[in-house]
Design an enzyme around this catalytic site. Structure first.
Site, PDB file in Angstrom:
ATOM      1  N   SER A  91       0.840  -1.208   0.000  1.00 33.01           N
ATOM      2  CA  SER A  91       0.000   0.000   0.000  1.00 33.01           C
ATOM      3  C   SER A  91       0.869   1.249   0.000  1.00 33.01           C
ATOM      4  O   SER A  91       0.392   2.347   0.286  1.00 33.01           O
ATOM      5  CB  SER A  91      -0.936   0.008   1.221  1.00 33.01           C
ATOM      6  OG  SER A  91      -0.185   0.000   2.418  1.00 33.01           O
TER       7      SER A  91
ATOM      8  N   ASN B  28      -0.807  -2.504  13.099  1.00 33.22           N
ATOM      9  CA  ASN B  28      -2.284  -2.457  13.171  1.00 33.22           C
ATOM     10  C   ASN B  28      -2.790  -1.239  13.943  1.00 33.22           C
ATOM     11  O   ASN B  28      -3.680  -0.527  13.470  1.00 33.22           O
ATOM     12  CB  ASN B  28      -2.830  -3.742  13.805  1.00 33.22           C
ATOM     13  CG  ASN B  28      -2.492  -4.973  12.980  1.00 33.22           C
ATOM     14  OD1 ASN B  28      -1.967  -4.844  11.873  1.00 33.22           O
ATOM     15  ND2 ASN B  28      -2.765  -6.141  13.507  1.00 33.22           N
TER      16      ASN B  28
ATOM     17  N   THR C  68     -43.633  21.179  -6.742  1.00 39.07           N
ATOM     18  CA  THR C  68     -43.628  19.819  -6.211  1.00 39.07           C
ATOM     19  C   THR C  68     -43.872  18.925  -7.417  1.00 39.07           C
ATOM     20  O   THR C  68     -44.572  19.328  -8.359  1.00 39.07           O
ATOM     21  CB  THR C  68     -44.725  19.589  -5.143  1.00 39.07           C
ATOM     22  OG1 THR C  68     -46.000  19.807  -5.754  1.00 39.07           O
ATOM     23  CG2 THR C  68     -44.571  20.524  -3.949  1.00 39.07           C
ATOM     24  N   HIS C  69     -43.273  17.759  -7.420  1.00 41.31           N
ATOM     25  CA  HIS C  69     -43.331  16.852  -8.578  1.00 41.31           C
ATOM     26  C   HIS C  69     -42.867  17.557  -9.850  1.00 41.31           C
ATOM     27  O   HIS C  69     -43.315  17.218 -10.938  1.00 41.31           O
ATOM     28  CB  HIS C  69     -44.754  16.305  -8.788  1.00 41.31           C
ATOM     29  CG  HIS C  69     -45.396  15.815  -7.530  1.00 41.31           C
ATOM     30  ND1 HIS C  69     -45.199  14.538  -7.043  1.00 41.31           N
ATOM     31  CD2 HIS C  69     -46.200  16.429  -6.631  1.00 41.31           C
ATOM     32  CE1 HIS C  69     -45.866  14.396  -5.909  1.00 41.31           C
ATOM     33  NE2 HIS C  69     -46.477  15.526  -5.631  1.00 41.31           N
TER      34      HIS C  69
ATOM     35  N   SER D  61     -20.222  23.221 -26.395  1.00 43.60           N
ATOM     36  CA  SER D  61     -20.226  21.988 -27.178  1.00 43.60           C
ATOM     37  C   SER D  61     -19.101  22.043 -28.192  1.00 43.60           C
ATOM     38  O   SER D  61     -18.778  23.116 -28.705  1.00 43.60           O
ATOM     39  CB  SER D  61     -21.574  21.863 -27.877  1.00 43.60           C
ATOM     40  OG  SER D  61     -21.471  21.000 -28.979  1.00 43.60           O
TER      41      SER D  61
ATOM     42  N   LYS E 202     -23.935  26.738 -27.875  1.00 40.44           N
ATOM     43  CA  LYS E 202     -24.349  26.117 -26.615  1.00 40.44           C
ATOM     44  C   LYS E 202     -23.626  26.670 -25.396  1.00 40.44           C
ATOM     45  O   LYS E 202     -22.430  26.932 -25.412  1.00 40.44           O
ATOM     46  CB  LYS E 202     -24.091  24.607 -26.669  1.00 40.44           C
ATOM     47  CG  LYS E 202     -24.959  23.879 -27.665  1.00 40.44           C
ATOM     48  CD  LYS E 202     -26.335  23.579 -27.106  1.00 40.44           C
ATOM     49  CE  LYS E 202     -26.298  22.323 -26.260  1.00 40.44           C
ATOM     50  NZ  LYS E 202     -27.552  22.151 -25.542  1.00 40.44           N
TER      51      LYS E 202
ATOM     52  N   ASN F 264     -23.708  25.221 -21.615  1.00 34.86           N
ATOM     53  CA  ASN F 264     -24.262  24.110 -20.837  1.00 34.86           C
ATOM     54  C   ASN F 264     -23.829  24.166 -19.369  1.00 34.86           C
ATOM     55  O   ASN F 264     -22.715  24.585 -19.074  1.00 34.86           O
ATOM     56  CB  ASN F 264     -23.790  22.776 -21.439  1.00 34.86           C
ATOM     57  CG  ASN F 264     -24.258  22.605 -22.871  1.00 34.86           C
ATOM     58  OD1 ASN F 264     -25.368  22.998 -23.220  1.00 34.86           O
ATOM     59  ND2 ASN F 264     -23.391  22.042 -23.703  1.00 34.86           N
TER      60      ASN F 264
ATOM     61  N   GLU G   6     -23.710  19.584 -13.515  1.00 34.41           N
ATOM     62  CA  GLU G   6     -23.983  18.176 -13.803  1.00 34.41           C
ATOM     63  C   GLU G   6     -22.930  17.295 -13.137  1.00 34.41           C
ATOM     64  O   GLU G   6     -23.234  16.214 -12.612  1.00 34.41           O
ATOM     65  CB  GLU G   6     -24.033  17.947 -15.318  1.00 34.41           C
ATOM     66  CG  GLU G   6     -25.282  18.583 -15.942  1.00 34.41           C
ATOM     67  CD  GLU G   6     -25.209  18.773 -17.447  1.00 34.41           C
ATOM     68  OE1 GLU G   6     -26.163  19.317 -18.013  1.00 34.41           O
ATOM     69  OE2 GLU G   6     -24.186  18.400 -18.064  1.00 34.41           O
TER      70      GLU G   6
ATOM     71  N   TYR H   3      -7.543  -7.731  13.333  1.00 35.63           N
ATOM     72  CA  TYR H   3      -7.084  -7.102  12.092  1.00 35.63           C
ATOM     73  C   TYR H   3      -7.122  -8.074  10.922  1.00 35.63           C
ATOM     74  O   TYR H   3      -6.743  -9.240  11.041  1.00 35.63           O
ATOM     75  CB  TYR H   3      -5.653  -6.567  12.245  1.00 35.63           C
ATOM     76  CG  TYR H   3      -5.164  -5.912  10.971  1.00 35.63           C
ATOM     77  CD1 TYR H   3      -5.398  -4.571  10.733  1.00 35.63           C
ATOM     78  CD2 TYR H   3      -4.536  -6.662   9.978  1.00 35.63           C
ATOM     79  CE1 TYR H   3      -5.000  -3.975   9.543  1.00 35.63           C
ATOM     80  CE2 TYR H   3      -4.131  -6.076   8.782  1.00 35.63           C
ATOM     81  CZ  TYR H   3      -4.364  -4.729   8.572  1.00 35.63           C
ATOM     82  OH  TYR H   3      -3.972  -4.152   7.396  1.00 35.63           O
TER      83      TYR H   3
ATOM     84  N   GLN I 171      -6.855  -2.614   4.502  1.00 35.57           N
ATOM     85  CA  GLN I 171      -5.997  -1.780   3.658  1.00 35.57           C
ATOM     86  C   GLN I 171      -6.769  -1.243   2.447  1.00 35.57           C
ATOM     87  O   GLN I 171      -6.486  -0.158   1.959  1.00 35.57           O
ATOM     88  CB  GLN I 171      -4.790  -2.613   3.225  1.00 35.57           C
ATOM     89  CG  GLN I 171      -3.806  -1.900   2.343  1.00 35.57           C
ATOM     90  CD  GLN I 171      -2.517  -2.702   2.191  1.00 35.57           C
ATOM     91  OE1 GLN I 171      -1.787  -2.896   3.158  1.00 35.57           O
ATOM     92  NE2 GLN I 171      -2.245  -3.187   0.999  1.00 35.57           N
TER      93      GLN I 171
HETATM   94  N1  ARG Z   1      -0.819  -1.321   5.341  1.00 36.68           N
HETATM   95  C1  ARG Z   1      -1.728  -1.998   6.216  1.00 36.68           C
HETATM   96  C2  ARG Z   1      -3.105  -1.318   6.233  1.00 36.68           C
HETATM   97  O1  ARG Z   1      -3.278  -0.332   5.606  1.00 36.68           O
HETATM   98  C3  ARG Z   1      -1.231  -2.103   7.598  1.00 36.68           C
HETATM   99  C4  ARG Z   1      -0.401  -3.315   7.742  1.00 36.68           C
HETATM  100  C5  ARG Z   1      -0.819  -4.209   8.781  1.00 36.68           C
HETATM  101  N2  ARG Z   1      -0.430  -5.451   8.270  1.00 36.68           N
HETATM  102  C6  ARG Z   1      -0.558  -6.650   8.840  1.00 36.68           C
HETATM  103  N3  ARG Z   1      -0.186  -7.632   8.159  1.00 36.68           N
HETATM  104  N4  ARG Z   1      -1.014  -6.803  10.037  1.00 36.68           N
HETATM  105  O2  ARG Z   1      -4.000  -1.815   6.845  1.00 36.68           O
END
Ligand code: ARG
Length: 511
Positions: A26, A109, A154-155, A274, A280, A282, A287, A314, A319
């Site tokens: 990550s 964690n 309304t509607h 456009s 146009k 817009n 939107e 955990y 992640q």
């Molecule tokens: N990068 C991980 C997360 O975003 C945290 C890692 C914890 N990893 C683990 N194997 N206990 O949650």
């Protein structure tokens, strides 16, 4: 760490890579919590030193290394499964083996859970601040348009005349609740999980309150299993954002329709054109604002489906949960700012609005109210005005029978001619339904006033109604609410800044 090296401090030789290396990582997504992880590392190391778990000298070396890592930025981090592992590796690279003492009495964690909360606080405050700017734009436009009468629907059918200010205030009230929800979510995010370790606590004599204080958290998340596992705070903040995006989408839709009808001119800055049709103009930005509700809903859905059924404690699924929140906050904050700009620069066409405010016999309810005020049961008055509406359509010679809606009697402009037809139709209906002339019940002048869209809106002065005085009261309340919310956001921001200063002072004791 050099390319092809064995990986980070966590993976060691045994889990050195393989085809899933990228999949597991990550590190890129963690760019967003790089600063948070440095802060969390500093608070943890200061606490470890204060508790005598790590010597002051080692703490100083680790803290100095963290400063150096910060100076290099996220891009200079060594390879790692995530930002936590990469920063720890970088610290060990600088300090040597003792750098590994940084991870005493913590786990990735509780570390990641703390980092997410730390960063989310800033994002939620930014989102709340964006709602304040939006509310300000709505209120200042409302102040300028307390007398600008417009059709209310309304509607999507003409229903009763109202004012532009009343319409704007209706959204300000809704966005004020969005601010409130964000600040509520902030309160529950603002609790520290640090010290929970993997989930089962630690035999070290950690001071969880102290790390919470150093990070500016209001309190700790007590149960260590809950602390390291839960992401309910992410879901709560993301839901608040989705609610806000849904409010925005309604406002955007209204403005798209109003622009289409010529009620309002959007500034060129908030319009597009456009590639083929040169004439146009817009309402593209609105939107896109409207569509942002889809992004936010998918963020909530992504979180809910990722979190659903996860066992304690955990699991790595977590992640993948976090980015849903970041993507939502970025999309929604941008949309809020754009919506604020579009509202602030919009030009309301008072003449057009006045001309169509009475379309679809939208003053009918006011006439029924008037009759009821003169003693007629409201249901009887309602019936009489309904018959009058039908007779008016017939008198205007449309189709000879009963046209399906009031609109049909007014031609394409939607404007309702003030030619006495409505009054005559009411007179005929009085004979039909009440068995006598209308002026036995109410003066003609009062009926004519009730038929006037501006007078109709002005007459509805109940609390929260469109009459200028009622809107003025609402505006004053809204301004007070806005000031109070701005103070609340400022107070939270300065609490975070104070904690950052205090943390820096503590760090300086060691380096
Ligand atoms: N990068 C991980 C997360 O975003 C945290 C890692 C914890 N990893 C683990 N194997 N206990 O949650």
């Amino acid at each position: 760490m050099a390319e092809g090296d064995s990986g980070d401090v966590v993976r060691r030789d045994r889990f050195s890579g393989g085809p899933a290396r990228e999949f597991l990582s990550s590190l890129d997504a963690d760019r967003r919590i790089f600063d948070a992880d440095l802060a969390v590392g500093r608070a943890h190391v200061v606490m470890l030193a204060e508790q005598g778990i790590v010597g002051d000298g080692t703490a100083g070396e680790i803290l100095a290394a963290l400063d150096d890592v910060e100076a290099g930025g996220h891009g200079a981090l060594p390879e790692g499964e995530d930002v936590h592992a990469a920063i720890e590796t970088a610290v060990i690279d600088r300090v040597g083996e003792d750098g590994g003492k940084m991870h005493t009495a913590r786990s990735r964690n509780d570390e990641v859970a703390t980092c997410i909360r730390y960063r989310l606080r800033e994002d939620v405050l930014d989102a709340a601040a964006a709602t304040l700017g939006f509310r300000e734009a709505l209120l200042s436009a409302a102040e300028a348009h307390t007398e600008t009468v417009m059709p209310g629907f309304t509607h999507l059918q003409p229903a009763q005349p109202t004012t532009v200010a009343h319409w704007l205030c209706s959204y300000e009230s809704a966005v004020a609740r969005d601010t409130e929800r964000l600040l509520d979510a902030y309160d529950r995010a603002n609790r520290s999980p640090l010290g929970a370790a993997a989930f089962a606590g630690t035999p070290f004599d950690v001071d969880r309150e102290r790390t919470a204080e150093l990070l500016g958290f209001e309190s700790v998340v007590e149960n260590s299993m809950d602390a390291s596992s839960t992401r309910d705070f992410l879901l709560e903040a993301t839901s608040a954002l989705a609610n806000l995006a849904t409010t925005l989408s309604g406002l955007a839709e209204d403005l798209v329709v109003f622009a289409n009808k010529g009620y309002v001119d959007l500034s060129d800055d908030y319009s597009s054109t456009s590639s083929i049709m040169p004439q146009k103009k817009n309402p593209d930005t609105l939107e896109l604002v409207r569509a942002t509700a889809g992004d936010a809903a998918s963020g909530v859905n992504g979180l809910l489906t990722t979190l659903k059924g996860l066992p304690r404690a955990y699991n790595r699924d977590l992640q993948r949960a976090t980015p849903h929140a970041w993507e939502t906050v970025d999309a929604v904050v941008e949309a809020v700012d754009v919506a604020a700009g579009a509202v602030a620069t919009a030009d309301w066409n008072g003449d057009t609005l006045a001309a169509v405010a009475g379309e679809g016999f939208s003053t009918a309810t006011g006439v029924a109210d008037l009759l009821a005020m003169h003693g007629l049961p409201f249901r009887t008055a309602h019936e009489m005005v309904a018959v009058a509406a039908e007779r008016a359509e017939q008198r205007r010679g449309r189709s000879g029978t009963s046209p399906p809606s009031g609109d049909a009697a007014e031609g394409s402009s939607g404007q309702r001619p003030r030619d006495g037809t409505d009054y005559e139709a009411l007179g005929a209906a009085a004979h039909e339904v009440l068995g006598g002339p209308l002026d036995e019940y109410v003066d003609r002048a009062d009926v004519e006033a009730a038929l006037d869209p501006a007078e109709s809106a002005a007459s509805r002065d109940s609390a929260g109604g469109p009459a200028a005085d009622a809107v003025a009261d609402a505006l004053a309340d809204a301004e007070r609410g806005l000031d109070a919310d701005a103070d609340a956001v400022d107070a939270e921001r300065s609490a975070l800044a104070d904690a950052a200063d205090a943390r820096r002072t503590e760090v300086t004791e060691y380096v």
